[in-house]
Design a protein around this motif. Structure first.
Motif, mmCIF file in Angstrom:
data_model
loop_
_atom_site.group_PDB
_atom_site.id
_atom_site.type_symbol
_atom_site.label_atom_id
_atom_site.label_comp_id
_atom_site.label_asym_id
_atom_site.label_seq_id
_atom_site.Cartn_x
_atom_site.Cartn_y
_atom_site.Cartn_z
ATOM 1 N N GLU A 29 0.821 -1.215 0.000
ATOM 2 C CA GLU A 29 0.000 0.000 0.000
ATOM 3 C C GLU A 29 0.852 1.262 0.000
ATOM 4 O O GLU A 29 0.390 2.328 -0.380
ATOM 5 C CB GLU A 29 -0.895 0.032 1.257
ATOM 6 C CG GLU A 29 -2.164 -0.775 1.103
ATOM 7 C CD GLU A 29 -2.974 -0.811 2.395
ATOM 8 O OE1 GLU A 29 -2.462 -0.364 3.449
ATOM 9 O OE2 GLU A 29 -4.108 -1.318 2.343
ATOM 10 N N HIS A 30 2.083 1.129 0.459
ATOM 11 C CA HIS A 30 2.953 2.302 0.538
ATOM 12 C C HIS A 30 4.119 2.212 -0.428
ATOM 13 O O HIS A 30 5.225 2.651 -0.144
ATOM 14 C CB HIS A 30 3.411 2.516 1.981
ATOM 15 C CG HIS A 30 2.268 2.794 2.898
ATOM 16 N ND1 HIS A 30 1.559 3.978 2.846
ATOM 17 C CD2 HIS A 30 1.655 2.018 3.826
ATOM 18 C CE1 HIS A 30 0.578 3.916 3.732
ATOM 19 N NE2 HIS A 30 0.606 2.750 4.327
ATOM 20 N N THR A 31 3.861 1.566 -1.549
ATOM 21 C CA THR A 31 4.839 1.508 -2.620
ATOM 22 C C THR A 31 4.208 2.157 -3.846
ATOM 23 O O THR A 31 3.074 1.837 -4.201
ATOM 24 C CB THR A 31 5.212 0.048 -2.932
ATOM 25 O OG1 THR A 31 5.784 -0.533 -1.766
ATOM 26 C CG2 THR A 31 6.223 -0.023 -4.065
ATOM 27 N N VAL A 32 4.940 3.093 -4.422
ATOM 28 C CA VAL A 32 4.380 3.802 -5.574
ATOM 29 C C VAL A 32 5.378 3.803 -6.725
ATOM 30 O O VAL A 32 6.583 3.662 -6.527
ATOM 31 C CB VAL A 32 4.040 5.273 -5.225
ATOM 32 C CG1 VAL A 32 2.890 5.344 -4.242
ATOM 33 C CG2 VAL A 32 5.257 5.990 -4.680
ATOM 34 N N THR A 33 4.850 3.945 -7.917
ATOM 35 C CA THR A 33 5.689 4.092 -9.099
ATOM 36 C C THR A 33 5.680 5.577 -9.453
ATOM 37 O O THR A 33 4.608 6.152 -9.633
ATOM 38 C CB THR A 33 5.096 3.267 -10.256
ATOM 39 O OG1 THR A 33 5.077 1.895 -9.833
ATOM 40 C CG2 THR A 33 5.937 3.383 -11.508
#
Ligand SMILES: [Zn+2]
Length: 510
Positions: free
Chosen positions: A423-427
């Motif tokens: 949930e706290h990984t973004v591209t």
């Protein structure tokens, strides 16, 4: 206005995460500061966690052919000087022994005397001293491979310390291997990383990303450093284990030569790999909540605590008798290679008793009073659920199901951590968005923000340096093919917009 919920630990994670961490260690009785700055006293509950980590990891090492040995705590200064990059990397944090005797000074106090001809460095890591032994053990290709591990303490003089995460002295294991070929050494480097990843995911319930470090984050003297990285609940990364391919750097430095099948003498290929008591810090930060630590059942110092409820003196004997028999039945069970560890706590301290065990993170709490005994049932609380969420279970059902319950908790902890990380990984492909992602709203207060950013990197140390200076963000790893976030797509560096071969994992880190 809603009343603030009562928590066993203050401040809460949201209020002040670094302070919450210190308070959890205190509340769960894992460790404490020592009179020696930067060194810790690991108390029984904390040490038992370490023992279980050691046991599970040691078994896995041995399954791959590794044998344990022990080498000296002191390393001659000249040994450390043999590998230029290596000494450079560790010089700033070496504790050095220069004397070997104490004498009475003029004012009666003890003063060091007997200057050593050559100063001795307290091991910060043992490549050089173990390399010296290896140079004597190896002469022919028939002596290879050598697969050695040592469980020991090391000293790295740290100026800013935090218990378990960064201390001047810590406990660890360091593996050192010697091989005839580059291929074999590289395979070993990867194999041991896989062992760490298994330890993390299967025992610590800690999802990790496997990858390799950029040149600037490599172990001093290594050709390649592989690592596993996990996300803590403040969304920072924790490096949970590293495995280094050392090429021929250390075999040249230590003179580890052998005669090949072709009778030509050559330098060997070496690896080293390590993991430490820092893992305990990781367990606290990945699973802990505002009521304390939550220990994954597979490394738990104890699995179940039985809490007898005795209100009148005459209840004491029948209740304790029932509890003791229940404890024995549970102890006969096995859970992942260990006998079930069951504590009985009959201290007469009221509600504080249950809370003590919640803070210590024991997986299962069981309350047993005369009324439960009359119904042949037990009252069960699980640490992965709210402290109010307790359920009645038929005694035999509980005994028969305890192993399953522990497995459920283990899996729940892993899943919770994995979902949180995902949930706290973004591209991110836009530089402005990247900077906003890693900038807290309130610069005055430590607050939980950011996470893992999967963004492009051109390969230059300057771009890494820039992000480190501006945002304290580093490249945690270049994920292996098929690993988390790996994608073969090309793109543009998040800093300089030059060409990039793949996305890497950016984060703030411990
Ligand atoms: Zn760049």
């Amino acid at each position: 206005m809603a009343k603030k919920p009562k928590t066993a630990v203050t401040p809460t994670r949201a209020e002040d995460y670094p302070e919450w961490y210190q308070q959890v260690i205190k509340a769960s009785d894992l460790a404490e500061r020592s009179p020696v700055r930067g060194c810790m006293v690991i108390k029984p509950w904390g040490y038992s966690l370490w023992e279980n980590i050691m046991r599970s990891m040691d078994d896995m090492f041995k399954q791959t052919g590794v044998k344990n040995a022990y080498f000296p705590l002191f390393i001659p200064l000249s040994f450390l000087e043999k590998e230029a990059e290596h000494v450079e990397g560790f010089a700033k944090e070496c504790a050095v022994v220069t004397h070997h005797r104490l004498e009475r000074g003029p004012d009666g106090g003890l003063v060091p005397a007997g200057v050593l001809a050559e100063p001795l460095v307290v091991r910060p890591t043992s490549e050089t001293i173990i390399g010296d032994s290896f140079s004597k053990w190896v002469s022919s290709y028939r002596d290879l491979p050598i697969l050695i591990n040592q469980w020991a303490n090391v000293v790295r003089w740290e100026m800013r310390t935090r218990i378990f995460l960064r201390t001047s002295e810590f406990l660890w294991q360091e593996g050192h291997t010697v091989h005839a070929t580059e291929k074999e050494a590289r395979e070993r480097t990867r194999l041991m990383l896989d062992v760490y990843a298994r330890e993390a995911s299967e025992y610590l319930a800690m999802p990790v990303i496997k990858g390799c470090k950029t040149p600037s984050e490599r172990f001093p003297g290594a050709v390649d450093t592989l690592c596993i990285e996990a996300m803590m609940q403040d969304r920072r990364a924790l490096q949970a284990g590293t495995s280094h391919f050392l090429g021929q750097n250390f075999s040249r430095a230590s003179g580890i030569r052998f005669q090949g099948a072709d009778e030509i003498e050559q330098f060997a290929w070496t690896t080293s790999w390590g993991s430490s008591t820092r893992l305990i810090g990781g367990v606290i930060m990945i699973h802990g909540d505002d009521d304390g630590i939550i220990v994954p059942p597979r490394i738990a110092p104890a699995h179940v605590v039985l809490l007898p409820i005795i209100r009148k003196p005459e209840e004491s004997e029948p209740v304790l008798d029932y509890v003791n028999r229940l404890a024995q039945e549970l102890r006969d069970k096995r859970y992942h290679g260990r006998g079930l560890v069951v504590e009985i706590d009959n201290r007469d301290i009221g509600g504080a008793r249950g809370w003590d065990w919640i803070k210590k993170g024991i997986p299962v709490r069981v309350e047993i009073g005369p009324r439960d005994i009359a119904k042949d049932s037990v009252f069960v609380g699980r640490r992965d659920r709210s402290h109010k969420d307790k359920r009645n279970m038929v005694r035999d059902q509980f005994v028969g199901g305890i192993v399953g319950i522990l497995d459920e908790i283990q899996t729940a902890l892993y899943e919770r951590a994995r979902i949180y990380r995902d949930e706290h990984t973004v591209t991110i492909d836009d530089k402005g968005a990247f900077y906003r992602y890693f900038t807290p709203d309130d610069l005055e207060k430590p607050e939980i923000h950011g996470g893992f950013a999967l963004s492009h990197w051109c390969g230059s140390a300057e771009c890494e340096e820039k992000l480190k200076d501006d945002l304290s963000v580093t490249i945690r790893c270049i994920p292996f093919e098929g690993e988390f976030g790996h994608s073969a797509e090309t793109g543009r560096c998040i800093v300089c917009e030059e060409k990039s071969a793949q996305r890497v994992v950016y984060a703030k880190a411990y």
